[in-house]
Design an enzyme around this catalytic site. Structure first.
Site, PDB file in Angstrom:
ATOM      1  N   GLU A 232      12.301 -24.484  -7.507  1.00 45.60           N
ATOM      2  CA  GLU A 232      13.446 -25.044  -7.209  1.00 45.60           C
ATOM      3  C   GLU A 232      13.463 -26.048  -6.039  1.00 45.60           C
ATOM      4  O   GLU A 232      14.523 -26.725  -5.785  1.00 45.60           O
ATOM      5  CB  GLU A 232      14.406 -24.321  -7.385  1.00 45.60           C
ATOM      6  CG  GLU A 232      14.675 -23.507  -8.735  1.00 45.60           C
ATOM      7  CD  GLU A 232      15.864 -22.285  -8.899  1.00 45.60           C
ATOM      8  OE1 GLU A 232      16.595 -22.589  -7.811  1.00 45.60           O
ATOM      9  OE2 GLU A 232      15.844 -21.522  -9.681  1.00 45.60           O
TER      10      GLU A 232
ATOM     11  N   ASN B  92      21.341  -6.524 -12.815  1.00 41.48           N
ATOM     12  CA  ASN B  92      21.502  -7.713 -13.793  1.00 41.48           C
ATOM     13  C   ASN B  92      20.281  -7.667 -14.619  1.00 41.48           C
ATOM     14  O   ASN B  92      19.134  -7.832 -14.618  1.00 41.48           O
ATOM     15  CB  ASN B  92      21.310  -9.068 -12.754  1.00 41.48           C
ATOM     16  CG  ASN B  92      21.091 -10.219 -13.572  1.00 41.48           C
ATOM     17  OD1 ASN B  92      21.606 -10.389 -14.633  1.00 41.48           O
ATOM     18  ND2 ASN B  92      20.483 -11.257 -13.158  1.00 41.48           N
TER      19      ASN B  92
ATOM     20  N   CYS C  95      19.813 -14.422 -10.022  1.00 36.11           N
ATOM     21  CA  CYS C  95      20.045 -13.359  -8.878  1.00 36.11           C
ATOM     22  C   CYS C  95      18.636 -13.758  -7.874  1.00 36.11           C
ATOM     23  O   CYS C  95      18.843 -13.200  -6.786  1.00 36.11           O
ATOM     24  CB  CYS C  95      19.741 -12.086  -9.446  1.00 36.11           C
ATOM     25  SG  CYS C  95      18.194 -12.095 -10.718  1.00 36.11           S
ATOM     26  N   HIS C  96      17.643 -14.531  -8.302  1.00 35.48           N
ATOM     27  CA  HIS C  96      16.747 -14.954  -7.340  1.00 35.48           C
ATOM     28  C   HIS C  96      17.407 -15.848  -6.380  1.00 35.48           C
ATOM     29  O   HIS C  96      16.564 -16.113  -5.257  1.00 35.48           O
ATOM     30  CB  HIS C  96      15.742 -15.461  -8.019  1.00 35.48           C
ATOM     31  CG  HIS C  96      15.876 -16.654  -8.965  1.00 35.48           C
ATOM     32  ND1 HIS C  96      16.372 -16.611 -10.120  1.00 35.48           N
ATOM     33  CD2 HIS C  96      15.548 -18.019  -8.534  1.00 35.48           C
ATOM     34  CE1 HIS C  96      16.600 -17.848 -10.536  1.00 35.48           C
ATOM     35  NE2 HIS C  96      16.102 -18.824  -9.680  1.00 35.48           N
TER      36      HIS C  96
ATOM     37  N   TYR D 102      23.715 -12.593   0.215  1.00 32.96           N
ATOM     38  CA  TYR D 102      24.626 -11.571  -0.352  1.00 32.96           C
ATOM     39  C   TYR D 102      26.251 -11.588   0.184  1.00 32.96           C
ATOM     40  O   TYR D 102      27.022 -11.398  -0.296  1.00 32.96           O
ATOM     41  CB  TYR D 102      23.940 -10.241  -0.102  1.00 32.96           C
ATOM     42  CG  TYR D 102      22.698 -10.216  -0.938  1.00 32.96           C
ATOM     43  CD1 TYR D 102      22.754  -9.490  -1.942  1.00 32.96           C
ATOM     44  CD2 TYR D 102      21.468 -10.295   0.020  1.00 32.96           C
ATOM     45  CE1 TYR D 102      21.406  -9.619  -2.834  1.00 32.96           C
ATOM     46  CE2 TYR D 102      20.358 -10.293  -0.830  1.00 32.96           C
ATOM     47  CZ  TYR D 102      20.200  -9.805  -2.204  1.00 32.96           C
ATOM     48  OH  TYR D 102      19.065  -9.753  -2.928  1.00 32.96           O
TER      49      TYR D 102
END
Length: 164
Positions: free
Chosen positions: A160, A125, A133-134, A102
């Site tokens: 990912e 969001n 945002c993850h 962040y």
DNA sequence: TCCGTATTGAACT
DNA sequence: AGTTCAATACGGA
């Protein structure tokens, strides 16, 4: 005045996501768990324009769920304050499989101290997954939180190739 | 204007 | 190493 969105479900192996489109692009996306679905199937006229966007959005979503980087994104019609749009824009610059804290996002938008505000913007969001945002973790590499449920966040990151 | 937040980093057990 | 605490920017009521 409330904007009305054209709602289109997207069936994936993880459930049915709901996408909503405005005149300008993809405006919202919801996780399967939200029971926003199953509505009286409003088969309104879907403009060709939106069908095109939806085709791209659907492909992008499925790619991410499959652990592959999407080639293309549909136009996004993000509704929010300037600060939020700024944050969301910064989020989109994070490449696939990469994570940021962040604090780093805050620094990217030139408000290094606005770390908590960034968290707030992430929570607001409207388009998870496509606006990544993850991929935002706390500074100590902890998971933080996620609107659609923490399981999703962990799962998406795992797909990912991100380890934590 | 006050309250809560998907944070952070430092000080204290 | 785990926990508590104040600070900070922004949005919603």
């Amino acid at each position: 005045m409330k904007r009305s969105f054209l709602e289109i479900p997207v069936a994936t192996r993880d459930g049915v996501f709901i996408t909503r489109y405005s005149e300008k692009g993809l405006a919202e996306l919801n996780f399967p768990n939200s029971r926003t679905s199953a509505r009286g199937a409003k088969k309104e006229v879907v403009p060709a324009k939106i069908r095109g966007w939806h085709r791209v959005a659907e492909a992008a979503l499925k790619n991410i769920l499959a652990g592959r980087a999407p080639k293309k994104f549909p136009p996004l019609d993000l509704a929010g304050t300037d600060f939020q749009k700024c944050v969301w824009n910064a989020l989109q610059k994070i490449s696939f499989g990469e994570t940021k804290s962040y604090g780093e996002v805050a620094a990217a938008i030139r408000n290094p101290k606005a770390v908590r505000a960034v968290g707030g913007a992430c929570g607001a969001n409207p388009i998870p997954v496509l606006v990544p945002c993850h991929r935002i973790l706390a500074a100590n590499k902890k998971i933080g939180g996620f609107s659609g449920g923490l399981e999703w966040k962990r799962d998406l990151l795992a797909r990912e190739g991100v380890k934590f």
